[in-house]
Design an enzyme around this catalytic site. Structure first.
Site, PDB file in Angstrom:
ATOM      1  N   ARG A 140       0.837  -1.199   0.000  1.00 47.80           N
ATOM      2  CA  ARG A 140       0.000   0.000   0.000  1.00 47.80           C
ATOM      3  C   ARG A 140       0.874   1.252   0.000  1.00 47.80           C
ATOM      4  O   ARG A 140       2.084   1.182   0.242  1.00 47.80           O
ATOM      5  CB  ARG A 140      -0.896   0.014   1.249  1.00 47.80           C
ATOM      6  CG  ARG A 140      -2.025  -0.988   1.193  1.00 47.80           C
ATOM      7  CD  ARG A 140      -2.765  -1.094   2.523  1.00 47.80           C
ATOM      8  NE  ARG A 140      -1.941  -1.658   3.571  1.00 47.80           N
ATOM      9  CZ  ARG A 140      -2.316  -1.806   4.838  1.00 47.80           C
ATOM     10  NH1 ARG A 140      -3.510  -1.413   5.222  1.00 47.80           N
ATOM     11  NH2 ARG A 140      -1.497  -2.335   5.723  1.00 47.80           N
ATOM     12  N   LYS A 145       2.633   1.670   7.238  1.00 50.72           N
ATOM     13  CA  LYS A 145       3.063   0.841   8.363  1.00 50.72           C
ATOM     14  C   LYS A 145       4.072   1.596   9.226  1.00 50.72           C
ATOM     15  O   LYS A 145       4.645   2.609   8.828  1.00 50.72           O
ATOM     16  CB  LYS A 145       3.716  -0.449   7.856  1.00 50.72           C
ATOM     17  CG  LYS A 145       2.787  -1.337   7.063  1.00 50.72           C
ATOM     18  CD  LYS A 145       1.523  -1.706   7.816  1.00 50.72           C
ATOM     19  CE  LYS A 145       1.724  -2.825   8.800  1.00 50.72           C
ATOM     20  NZ  LYS A 145       0.434  -3.289   9.360  1.00 50.72           N
ATOM     21  N   TYR A 154      -0.004   3.966  10.623  1.00 50.08           N
ATOM     22  CA  TYR A 154      -0.342   2.930  11.612  1.00 50.08           C
ATOM     23  C   TYR A 154       0.923   2.668  12.428  1.00 50.08           C
ATOM     24  O   TYR A 154       2.004   2.476  11.855  1.00 50.08           O
ATOM     25  CB  TYR A 154      -0.742   1.619  10.930  1.00 50.08           C
ATOM     26  CG  TYR A 154      -2.126   1.609  10.331  1.00 50.08           C
ATOM     27  CD1 TYR A 154      -3.259   1.844  11.114  1.00 50.08           C
ATOM     28  CD2 TYR A 154      -2.308   1.338   8.982  1.00 50.08           C
ATOM     29  CE1 TYR A 154      -4.534   1.822  10.557  1.00 50.08           C
ATOM     30  CE2 TYR A 154      -3.588   1.313   8.417  1.00 50.08           C
ATOM     31  CZ  TYR A 154      -4.690   1.565   9.222  1.00 50.08           C
ATOM     32  OH  TYR A 154      -5.948   1.543   8.670  1.00 50.08           O
ATOM     33  N   HIS A 206       0.695   0.855  15.999  1.00 48.70           N
ATOM     34  CA  HIS A 206       0.513  -0.335  16.856  1.00 48.70           C
ATOM     35  C   HIS A 206       1.726  -0.505  17.780  1.00 48.70           C
ATOM     36  O   HIS A 206       2.433  -1.510  17.734  1.00 48.70           O
ATOM     37  CB  HIS A 206       0.297  -1.592  16.000  1.00 48.70           C
ATOM     38  CG  HIS A 206      -0.978  -1.544  15.211  1.00 48.70           C
ATOM     39  ND1 HIS A 206      -2.221  -1.705  15.786  1.00 48.70           N
ATOM     40  CD2 HIS A 206      -1.216  -1.331  13.902  1.00 48.70           C
ATOM     41  CE1 HIS A 206      -3.167  -1.589  14.863  1.00 48.70           C
ATOM     42  NE2 HIS A 206      -2.589  -1.355  13.710  1.00 48.70           N
ATOM     43  N   GLU A 260      -4.418   4.218  14.148  1.00 47.13           N
ATOM     44  CA  GLU A 260      -5.332   3.331  14.870  1.00 47.13           C
ATOM     45  C   GLU A 260      -5.842   3.916  16.176  1.00 47.13           C
ATOM     46  O   GLU A 260      -6.776   3.366  16.763  1.00 47.13           O
ATOM     47  CB  GLU A 260      -4.676   1.960  15.114  1.00 47.13           C
ATOM     48  CG  GLU A 260      -3.595   1.907  16.181  1.00 47.13           C
ATOM     49  CD  GLU A 260      -2.219   2.326  15.681  1.00 47.13           C
ATOM     50  OE1 GLU A 260      -2.113   2.767  14.524  1.00 47.13           O
ATOM     51  OE2 GLU A 260      -1.244   2.217  16.452  1.00 47.13           O
ATOM     52  N   ASP A 317      -5.893 -11.324  14.431  1.00 42.68           N
ATOM     53  CA  ASP A 317      -4.917 -10.289  14.820  1.00 42.68           C
ATOM     54  C   ASP A 317      -5.046  -9.916  16.288  1.00 42.68           C
ATOM     55  O   ASP A 317      -4.159  -9.280  16.852  1.00 42.68           O
ATOM     56  CB  ASP A 317      -5.039  -9.050  13.917  1.00 42.68           C
ATOM     57  CG  ASP A 317      -6.388  -8.347  14.063  1.00 42.68           C
ATOM     58  OD1 ASP A 317      -7.364  -8.982  14.499  1.00 42.68           O
ATOM     59  OD2 ASP A 317      -6.451  -7.153  13.735  1.00 42.68           O
TER      60      ASP A 317
HETATM   61  N1  LIG Z   1      -7.174 -10.138   9.809  1.00 44.66           N
HETATM   62  C1  LIG Z   1      -7.180  -8.935   9.296  1.00 44.66           C
HETATM   63  O1  LIG Z   1      -6.533  -8.657   8.281  1.00 44.66           O
HETATM   64  C2  LIG Z   1      -8.036  -7.870   9.911  1.00 44.66           C
HETATM   65  C3  LIG Z   1      -8.333  -6.682   9.215  1.00 44.66           C
HETATM   66  C4  LIG Z   1      -9.211  -5.759   9.813  1.00 44.66           C
HETATM   67  C5  LIG Z   1      -9.742  -6.011  11.087  1.00 44.66           C
HETATM   68  N2  LIG Z   1      -9.398  -7.175  11.736  1.00 44.66           N
HETATM   69  C6  LIG Z   1      -9.922  -7.520  13.065  1.00 44.66           C
HETATM   70  O2  LIG Z   1     -11.261  -7.974  12.983  1.00 44.66           O
HETATM   71  C7  LIG Z   1     -11.840  -7.895  14.283  1.00 44.66           C
HETATM   72  C8  LIG Z   1     -13.231  -7.280  14.195  1.00 44.66           C
HETATM   73  O3  LIG Z   1     -13.102  -5.906  13.846  1.00 44.66           O
HETATM   74  P1  LIG Z   1     -14.368  -4.945  13.666  1.00 44.66           P
HETATM   75  O4  LIG Z   1     -13.860  -3.676  13.084  1.00 44.66           O
HETATM   76  O5  LIG Z   1     -15.472  -5.656  12.994  1.00 44.66           O
HETATM   77  O6  LIG Z   1     -14.773  -4.696  15.179  1.00 44.66           O
HETATM   78  P2  LIG Z   1     -16.177  -4.109  15.696  1.00 44.66           P
HETATM   79  O7  LIG Z   1     -15.921  -3.553  17.050  1.00 44.66           O
HETATM   80  O8  LIG Z   1     -16.817  -3.255  14.651  1.00 44.66           O
HETATM   81  O9  LIG Z   1     -17.098  -5.412  15.839  1.00 44.66           O
HETATM   82  C9  LIG Z   1     -16.854  -6.424  16.775  1.00 44.66           C
HETATM   83  C10 LIG Z   1     -18.186  -7.042  17.151  1.00 44.66           C
HETATM   84  O10 LIG Z   1     -17.909  -8.194  17.971  1.00 44.66           O
HETATM   85  C11 LIG Z   1     -18.991  -8.278  18.864  1.00 44.66           C
HETATM   86  N3  LIG Z   1     -18.710  -9.194  19.962  1.00 44.66           N
HETATM   87  C12 LIG Z   1     -18.023  -8.987  21.108  1.00 44.66           C
HETATM   88  N4  LIG Z   1     -18.062 -10.103  21.866  1.00 44.66           N
HETATM   89  C13 LIG Z   1     -18.788 -11.019  21.190  1.00 44.66           C
HETATM   90  C14 LIG Z   1     -19.205 -12.358  21.447  1.00 44.66           C
HETATM   91  N5  LIG Z   1     -18.882 -12.979  22.594  1.00 44.66           N
HETATM   92  N6  LIG Z   1     -19.938 -13.003  20.507  1.00 44.66           N
HETATM   93  C15 LIG Z   1     -20.271 -12.401  19.349  1.00 44.66           C
HETATM   94  N7  LIG Z   1     -19.940 -11.126  19.067  1.00 44.66           N
HETATM   95  C16 LIG Z   1     -19.196 -10.461  19.972  1.00 44.66           C
HETATM   96  C17 LIG Z   1     -19.223  -6.835  19.303  1.00 44.66           C
HETATM   97  O11 LIG Z   1     -20.509  -6.663  19.920  1.00 44.66           O
HETATM   98  C18 LIG Z   1     -19.097  -6.113  17.952  1.00 44.66           C
HETATM   99  O12 LIG Z   1     -20.354  -5.969  17.308  1.00 44.66           O
HETATM  100  C19 LIG Z   1     -10.834  -7.093  15.105  1.00 44.66           C
HETATM  101  O13 LIG Z   1     -10.041  -7.972  15.869  1.00 44.66           O
HETATM  102  C20 LIG Z   1      -9.997  -6.408  14.064  1.00 44.66           C
HETATM  103  O14 LIG Z   1      -8.701  -6.065  14.550  1.00 44.66           O
HETATM  104  C21 LIG Z   1      -8.547  -8.078  11.171  1.00 44.66           C
END
Ligand SMILES: NC(=O)c1ccc[n+]([C@@H]2O[C@H](COP(=O)([O-])OP(=O)(O)OC[C@H]3O[C@@H](n4cnc5c(N)ncnc54)[C@H](O)[C@@H]3O)[C@@H](O)[C@H]2O)c1
Length: 370
Positions: free
Chosen positions: A15, A74, A93, A95, A117, A269
């Site tokens: 990126r 990054k 970012y 972190h 972030e 993550d």
């Molecule tokens: N792997 C990747 O490349 C990548 C990229 C972007 C984001 N992410 C990760 O994805 C994850 C989700 O991000 P987001 O932006 O959607 O967060 P978000 O806060 O918008 O949504 C998280 C949801 O999880 C729910 N939740 C909490 N506890 C729960 C449970 N016990 N059961 C069911 N739902 C529950 C919350 O109520 C909320 O609605 C984060 O860890 C973020 O860092 C990873």
């Protein structure tokens, strides 16, 4: 102001922190934009596209040496630490929590480090993280569909089904940004979709948005056990802000899944919401446990750098324009959302969580901005 855009050097990062549209907006506002040769190449943005809108192509040394505001994607790599200058503003970012060496390097550089972030609105939302969750959520279903094919180790399922053959079953755990975007693509493909969350308001929003097309369930062990067993594709999308993801899908539940089903745990993550998930890379994204394909890529947006670059810079540009117009101190005083992004201010660590990780008290930002 002189704004510098170096090429990202973290392995695999394609990126870039500014698009030609952003370079044009900055140039039109009277700023000078220095873009390192080849900075946009990984996202399909040629040097000439930046030059045409008033950007100046420059070697990396010049970009870092002249820029008053450095835009990155990054965190700086160790070979970049020495390039940071006193008073220079770095917007990227960061972190910082798991990398105390970088925190110390930023402090010693006497620069001002603002982390995408931690830019946070008063309602708690994180406007510069959301676009990457949107990308990852949509990609989760696309990647899941790919690995469901037989040749890629999956059950051999077409998520949409065909007339006479029912669609595949997609279960999404978490109805936040990732979960909603995953649901959108799964519905678009014609899959049968269920989504679980502990927050009833989130489930109400899903119900409204999809007009009953997506089944909503309260997230608890009982419901999870029932739906996970039926899933062809399971998407993990939970987040408890600042904490490790709760492990909701146990090994026993995974062992009860269908042979060749696929798990894409986007929450990997933050440690992952599936007991059997571990982080993987884009070069080697999947492995199998109990016959179930596990996808644990922790930087999914890197798979689609062009889309991710546009998504990220759409969100960052308004803050970049503000920083360039007013300078960091005045911009932070005027905009508390941006102020929350400041992690390190000229030798002082101002973000509480970052300071805590170094075992030090945080410096009050107000003192710094005076
Ligand atoms: N792997 C990747 O490349 C990548 C990229 C972007 C984001 N992410 C990760 O994805 C994850 C989700 O991000 P987001 O932006 O959607 O967060 P978000 O806060 O918008 O949504 C998280 C949801 O999880 C729910 N939740 C909490 N506890 C729960 C449970 N016990 N059961 C069911 N739902 C529950 C919350 O109520 C909320 O609605 C984060 O860890 C973020 O860092 C990873």
């Amino acid at each position: 102001m002189i704004i510098g855009v170096p090429k990202e050097i973290k392995p695999g990062e394609q990126r870039v922190a500014l698009t030609p549209a952003g370079a044009r907006a900055l140039a039109e506002a009277g700023h000078r934009v220095l873009v390192e040769h080849g900075a946009g190449a990984g996202s399909g943005l040629a040097d000439e596209e930046f030059a045409r809108v008033g950007g100046t192509l420059a070697p990396v040394d010049e970009v870092w040496a002249k820029a008053e505001l450095v835009l990155k994607v990054k965190e700086p790599m160790p070979e970049e630490y020495g390039r940071l200058r006193a008073g220079q503003v770095l917007f990227t970012y960061l972190h910082l929590a798991p990398v105390p060496d970088l925190t110390r390097a930023l402090r010693n550089s006497d620069a001002i480090a603002i982390a995408y972030e931690t830019v946070q609105r008063p309602d708690g939302s994180l406007p510069l993280l959301t676009p990457m969750s949107e990308v990852a959520g949509r990609l989760a279903v696309q990647e899941g569909a790919f690995y469901l094919s037989r040749a890629h180790g999956g059950r051999g399922i077409l998520l949409s089904g065909v007339p006479g053959v029912p669609p595949g079953n997609v279960v999404i755990v978490g109805a936040g940004t990732v979960g909603l975007n995953a649901a959108r693509v799964a519905v678009g493909l014609g899959a049968e979709v269920a989504i679980l969350d502990v927050n009833l308001d989130r489930l109400r929003a899903v119900d409204d948005l999809f007009r009953g097309r997506v089944a909503t369930l309260v997230s608890n062990a009982y419901n999870l056990e029932r739906v996970v067993r039926r899933a062809d594709l399971l998407v993990g999308a939970v987040l408890i802000t600042g904490a490790r993801a709760p492990v909701l899908v146990t090994r026993a539940m995974v062992e009860g899944m269908k042979e060749g089903a696929v798990i894409v745990d986007v929450a990997v993550d933050q440690g992952g919401s599936v007991e059997t998930i571990r982080p993987t890379t884009l070069l080697d994204p999947v492995y199998r446990v109990a016959g179930v394909v596990h996808y644990g890529v922790a930087n999914m947006p890197a798979l689609v750098p062009r889309t991710s670059t546009f998504a990220l810079t759409n969100a960052t540009l308004p803050y970049v324009l503000e920083l360039a117009a007013r300078g960091a101190a005045a911009a932070a005083r005027a905009n508390p959302t941006l102020a929350r992004g400041i992690n390190v201010w000229r030798g002082r660590i101002v973000h509480p969580a970052v300071a805590e990780n170094l075992g030090e008290p945080a410096a009050p930002l107000d003192d710094c901005l005076r």
